[in-house]
Design an enzyme around this catalytic site. Structure first.
Site, PDB file in Angstrom:
ATOM      1  N   ARG A 222      -8.835  -8.422  10.650  1.00  0.00           N
ATOM      2  CA  ARG A 222      -8.584  -9.396   9.583  1.00  0.00           C
ATOM      3  C   ARG A 222      -9.397 -10.667   9.791  1.00  0.00           C
ATOM      4  O   ARG A 222      -8.981 -11.766   9.442  1.00  0.00           O
ATOM      5  CB  ARG A 222      -7.087  -9.704   9.547  1.00  0.00           C
ATOM      6  CG  ARG A 222      -6.474  -9.415   8.202  1.00  0.00           C
ATOM      7  CD  ARG A 222      -4.972  -9.453   8.234  1.00  0.00           C
ATOM      8  NE  ARG A 222      -4.426  -8.129   8.186  1.00  0.00           N
ATOM      9  CZ  ARG A 222      -3.333  -7.738   8.828  1.00  0.00           C
ATOM     10  NH1 ARG A 222      -2.671  -8.588   9.591  1.00  0.00           N
ATOM     11  NH2 ARG A 222      -2.911  -6.510   8.713  1.00  0.00           N
TER      12      ARG A 222
ATOM     13  N   ARG B 252       0.820  -1.202   0.000  1.00  0.00           N
ATOM     14  CA  ARG B 252       0.000   0.000   0.000  1.00  0.00           C
ATOM     15  C   ARG B 252       0.865   1.269   0.000  1.00  0.00           C
ATOM     16  O   ARG B 252       0.555   2.249  -0.624  1.00  0.00           O
ATOM     17  CB  ARG B 252      -0.913  -0.016   1.221  1.00  0.00           C
ATOM     18  CG  ARG B 252      -1.858   1.150   1.282  1.00  0.00           C
ATOM     19  CD  ARG B 252      -2.960   0.936   2.277  1.00  0.00           C
ATOM     20  NE  ARG B 252      -2.473   0.456   3.571  1.00  0.00           N
ATOM     21  CZ  ARG B 252      -3.258   0.059   4.555  1.00  0.00           C
ATOM     22  NH1 ARG B 252      -4.568   0.020   4.386  1.00  0.00           N
ATOM     23  NH2 ARG B 252      -2.764  -0.334   5.694  1.00  0.00           N
ATOM     24  N   TYR B 253       1.950   1.244   0.765  1.00  0.00           N
ATOM     25  CA  TYR B 253       2.861   2.388   0.822  1.00  0.00           C
ATOM     26  C   TYR B 253       4.050   2.095  -0.105  1.00  0.00           C
ATOM     27  O   TYR B 253       4.407   0.937  -0.294  1.00  0.00           O
ATOM     28  CB  TYR B 253       3.379   2.575   2.251  1.00  0.00           C
ATOM     29  CG  TYR B 253       2.286   2.774   3.285  1.00  0.00           C
ATOM     30  CD1 TYR B 253       1.699   4.023   3.466  1.00  0.00           C
ATOM     31  CD2 TYR B 253       1.847   1.722   4.075  1.00  0.00           C
ATOM     32  CE1 TYR B 253       0.707   4.212   4.424  1.00  0.00           C
ATOM     33  CE2 TYR B 253       0.849   1.891   5.029  1.00  0.00           C
ATOM     34  CZ  TYR B 253       0.282   3.143   5.203  1.00  0.00           C
ATOM     35  OH  TYR B 253      -0.700   3.327   6.139  1.00  0.00           O
TER      36      TYR B 253
ATOM     37  N   ASP C 250     -11.278  -0.542  13.717  1.00  0.00           N
ATOM     38  CA  ASP C 250     -11.656  -0.579  12.297  1.00  0.00           C
ATOM     39  C   ASP C 250     -13.107  -1.036  12.124  1.00  0.00           C
ATOM     40  O   ASP C 250     -13.724  -1.556  13.054  1.00  0.00           O
ATOM     41  CB  ASP C 250     -10.738  -1.544  11.540  1.00  0.00           C
ATOM     42  CG  ASP C 250      -9.303  -1.028  11.489  1.00  0.00           C
ATOM     43  OD1 ASP C 250      -9.126   0.201  11.439  1.00  0.00           O
ATOM     44  OD2 ASP C 250      -8.385  -1.860  11.509  1.00  0.00           O
TER      45      ASP C 250
ATOM     46  N   ARG D 153       7.218   0.105   1.798  1.00  0.00           N
ATOM     47  CA  ARG D 153       7.069  -0.983   2.758  1.00  0.00           C
ATOM     48  C   ARG D 153       5.885  -1.868   2.401  1.00  0.00           C
ATOM     49  O   ARG D 153       4.921  -1.402   1.779  1.00  0.00           O
ATOM     50  CB  ARG D 153       6.951  -0.462   4.192  1.00  0.00           C
ATOM     51  CG  ARG D 153       5.909   0.599   4.390  1.00  0.00           C
ATOM     52  CD  ARG D 153       6.294   1.469   5.577  1.00  0.00           C
ATOM     53  NE  ARG D 153       5.245   2.414   5.932  1.00  0.00           N
ATOM     54  CZ  ARG D 153       5.130   3.601   5.371  1.00  0.00           C
ATOM     55  NH1 ARG D 153       5.966   3.980   4.412  1.00  0.00           N
ATOM     56  NH2 ARG D 153       4.171   4.421   5.739  1.00  0.00           N
TER      57      ARG D 153
ATOM     58  N   ASP E 160      -7.073   4.228  10.874  1.00  0.00           N
ATOM     59  CA  ASP E 160      -6.631   3.598   9.632  1.00  0.00           C
ATOM     60  C   ASP E 160      -7.775   3.816   8.646  1.00  0.00           C
ATOM     61  O   ASP E 160      -8.873   3.272   8.832  1.00  0.00           O
ATOM     62  CB  ASP E 160      -6.356   2.101   9.874  1.00  0.00           C
ATOM     63  CG  ASP E 160      -5.094   1.649   9.177  1.00  0.00           C
ATOM     64  OD1 ASP E 160      -4.729   2.278   8.156  1.00  0.00           O
ATOM     65  OD2 ASP E 160      -4.478   0.669   9.635  1.00  0.00           O
TER      66      ASP E 160
ATOM     67  N   LYS F 112      -2.760   5.187   7.655  1.00  0.00           N
ATOM     68  CA  LYS F 112      -2.981   5.692   9.017  1.00  0.00           C
ATOM     69  C   LYS F 112      -3.003   7.216   9.032  1.00  0.00           C
ATOM     70  O   LYS F 112      -2.106   7.860   8.499  1.00  0.00           O
ATOM     71  CB  LYS F 112      -1.875   5.198   9.945  1.00  0.00           C
ATOM     72  CG  LYS F 112      -1.886   3.700  10.109  1.00  0.00           C
ATOM     73  CD  LYS F 112      -0.754   3.232  10.968  1.00  0.00           C
ATOM     74  CE  LYS F 112      -0.657   1.721  10.936  1.00  0.00           C
ATOM     75  NZ  LYS F 112      -0.244   1.196   9.612  1.00  0.00           N
TER      76      LYS F 112
ATOM     77  N   CYS G 275     -11.031  -8.455  15.698  1.00  0.00           N
ATOM     78  CA  CYS G 275      -9.958  -8.538  14.698  1.00  0.00           C
ATOM     79  C   CYS G 275     -10.358  -7.918  13.357  1.00  0.00           C
ATOM     80  O   CYS G 275     -11.399  -8.250  12.796  1.00  0.00           O
ATOM     81  CB  CYS G 275      -9.567  -9.991  14.481  1.00  0.00           C
ATOM     82  SG  CYS G 275      -8.253 -10.153  13.261  1.00  0.00           S
TER      83      CYS G 275
ATOM     84  N   CYS H 125      -8.982 -12.562  18.598  1.00  0.00           N
ATOM     85  CA  CYS H 125      -9.542 -11.364  19.228  1.00  0.00           C
ATOM     86  C   CYS H 125     -10.873 -11.064  18.543  1.00  0.00           C
ATOM     87  O   CYS H 125     -10.931 -11.015  17.310  1.00  0.00           O
ATOM     88  CB  CYS H 125      -8.592 -10.191  19.060  1.00  0.00           C
ATOM     89  SG  CYS H 125      -6.901 -10.611  19.485  1.00  0.00           S
TER      90      CYS H 125
ATOM     91  N   CYS I 135      -3.698 -17.662  14.907  1.00  0.00           N
ATOM     92  CA  CYS I 135      -3.347 -16.875  16.100  1.00  0.00           C
ATOM     93  C   CYS I 135      -3.541 -17.771  17.320  1.00  0.00           C
ATOM     94  O   CYS I 135      -4.308 -18.736  17.270  1.00  0.00           O
ATOM     95  CB  CYS I 135      -4.265 -15.665  16.254  1.00  0.00           C
ATOM     96  SG  CYS I 135      -4.179 -14.556  14.858  1.00  0.00           S
TER      97      CYS I 135
HETATM   98  S1  SF4 Z   1      -6.058  -8.969  16.214  1.00  0.00           S
HETATM   99 FE1  SF4 Z   1      -6.518 -10.586  14.728  1.00  0.00          FE
HETATM  100  S2  SF4 Z   1      -4.540 -11.066  13.790  1.00  0.00           S
HETATM  101 FE2  SF4 Z   1      -4.128  -9.947  15.686  1.00  0.00          FE
HETATM  102  S3  SF4 Z   1      -3.833 -11.527  17.246  1.00  0.00           S
HETATM  103 FE3  SF4 Z   1      -5.963 -10.903  17.330  1.00  0.00          FE
HETATM  104  S4  SF4 Z   1      -7.026 -12.343  16.002  1.00  0.00           S
HETATM  105 FE4  SF4 Z   1      -4.875 -12.491  15.507  1.00  0.00          FE
END
Ligand code: SF4
Length: 427
Positions: free
Chosen positions: A170, A148-149, A329, A152, A366, A373, A168, A165, A161
């Site tokens: 993603r 995207r940048y 997000d 990087r 973001d 960001k 998340c 979370c 994971c």
């Molecule tokens: S935020 Fe998403 S990618 Fe990051 S540790 Fe938690 S579940 Fe995994």
């Protein structure tokens, strides 16, 4: 495989904990109470040996993934039971025994519990939410790579994971297969990077790159490091928080070979800073790895200034520099975690000037869709006038700062003896 001797000989034995970790121990912070860390092994794992508990592979193998398992550990609310039942086909449920040991079995608002256990609110979708809130898929020239940048890239090396979370960003990817990038894909990534000479910084993320075995991770790091224009390698991880046992001396020995290498750790709440997390960060810092923290601002978890202040101050004590606070997000089913932007700015107002500058992270949004960001902070500029700017400080006191009087040098002759004549102008 790592030799058995790597298995965290310096991990504090379970019986040797600070008093504050044995009980829920509220600390006073400016009149407000903040829950401190504690690690209480639930009855279900009482027979587990010290060696097993401190073995990251044992922790991964014994993750809690079902309603029945969770029921044996905490008193689930109807909202949690509903959330768990509906999590199938959405973001998977997985919690390490270690992270579960930090959960309050009684209080459903425990910040650790809120992060790891689905709630029924996850099925409520808001019209603003997106499958891919940061537009990563549209900036992906090669599977697994986000560019995207200009200088990087983000390299998604696994979708696994230790704990998923619930907020998340993603969630469209993580936990679906629990697999790492294929060798074929990785070769394509290398080919792309070799031909894009402007890329000087590669961030390995996922999922969690530190869930890869050392050998696999080292292969990736060494091949990236061999590309001459790649100056910096970075790893984004939550393992020191959710599976600190993974930070072994063998892992650190391997990582040290690939300096300059930096690690961003996803810390969310002061309760996550346990003796185990301290040890993990200490090993990494002793390996010369600069550590930063990335914290998502979450409603009901860390959206109070005194909690965030406690977090950033505790992080500095374990040599982790608070780096970013992210506005949550627009991921699907996460509306219940989102705060207003004003809440984030108010938190920054209570940090800047009120604690060590190193403890003050940058608060960012973001930009939805992939704009990158965007930093936000309280407005300290009262007014801008001719030749001066009027500012306020963290206490609300107002100060004038005179702009410089610019001296302009004007050529008067084109001979060898050039003479500069200063001309005073106002800014
Ligand atoms: S935020 Fe998403 S990618 Fe990051 S540790 Fe938690 S579940 Fe995994």
């Amino acid at each position: 495989m790592e030799p058995a001797s790597d298995s965290n000989l310096s991990v504090p034995p379970r019986g040797v904990r600070r008093a504050s970790q044995l009980y829920l121990f509220p600390l006073e912070m400016g009149g407000e109470k903040v829950e401190e860390s504690r690690e209480t092994i639930p009855q279900v794992w009482k027979g587990v040996s010290e060696k097993e508990w401190n073995d990251w592979r044992w922790q991964l193998r014994h993750r809690i993934t079902t309603l029945e398992q969770l029921k044996g550990i905490i008193d689930l609310t109807p909202e949690e039971i509903g959330g768990i039942k509906h999590s199938k086909g959405r973001l998977a449920l997985a919690v390490t025994p270690y992270f579960a040991s930090l959960m309050d079995p009684i209080n459903p608002n425990c910040p650790i519990r809120r992060q790891g256990i689905p709630r029924i609110e996850e099925i409520h979708l808001s019209k603003n939410e997106m499958v891919d809130p940061l537009g990563e898929d549209t900036h992906s020239p090669v599977p697994g790579l986000v560019h995207r940048y200009p200088d990087r890239v983000l390299l998604l090396v696994t979708d696994q994971c230790a704990v998923y979370c619930r907020y998340c960003t993603r969630r469209r990817l993580v936990g679906s297969n629990e697999r790492s990038i294929t060798q074929g894909n990785f070769e394509e990534v290398l080919k792309y990077l070799k031909s894009h000479r402007k890329v000087r910084d590669v961030l390995l993320s996922g999922g969690d790159p530190l869930l890869l075995e050392n050998e696999r991770l080292e292969e990736m790091l060494s091949r990236l490091r061999a590309i001459p224009h790649i100056e910096l390698l970075r790893i984004g991880t939550r393992v020191p928080v959710t599976l600190p046992q993974r930070i072994t001396s063998g892992l650190v020995r391997m990582l040290k070979k690939y300096h300059p290498l930096m690690i961003s750790i996803h810390f969310t709440h002061p309760k996550e800073i346990t003796d185990q997390a301290r040890r993990a960060c200490s090993e990494l810092a002793d390996g010369g790895i600069p550590l930063g923290s990335q914290t998502v601002l979450l409603k009901g978890i860390n959206d109070k200034p005194h909690i965030m202040k406690k977090l950033v101050q505790e992080l500095l004590k374990i040599r982790v520099r608070p780096y970013y606070i992210y506005q949550c997000d627009l991921a699907m089913g996460t509306e219940h975690f989102r705060t207003s932007v004003a809440t984030g700015i108010q938190i920054m107002e209570k940090l800047r000037g009120h604690t060590t500058g190193y403890a003050v992270p940058t608060y960012v949004v973001d930009a939805p869709g992939g704009g990158g960001k965007i930093p936000l902070q309280p407005d300290y500029v009262v007014s801008k006038g001719r030749g001066k700017i009027v500012l306020r400080n963290y206490e609300g006191k107002v100060f004038e700062y005179p702009e410089p009087n610019i001296i302009e040098f004007k050529k008067t002759r084109s001979t060898v003896e050039e003479k500069a004549v200063p001309k005073k102008v106002m800014a």
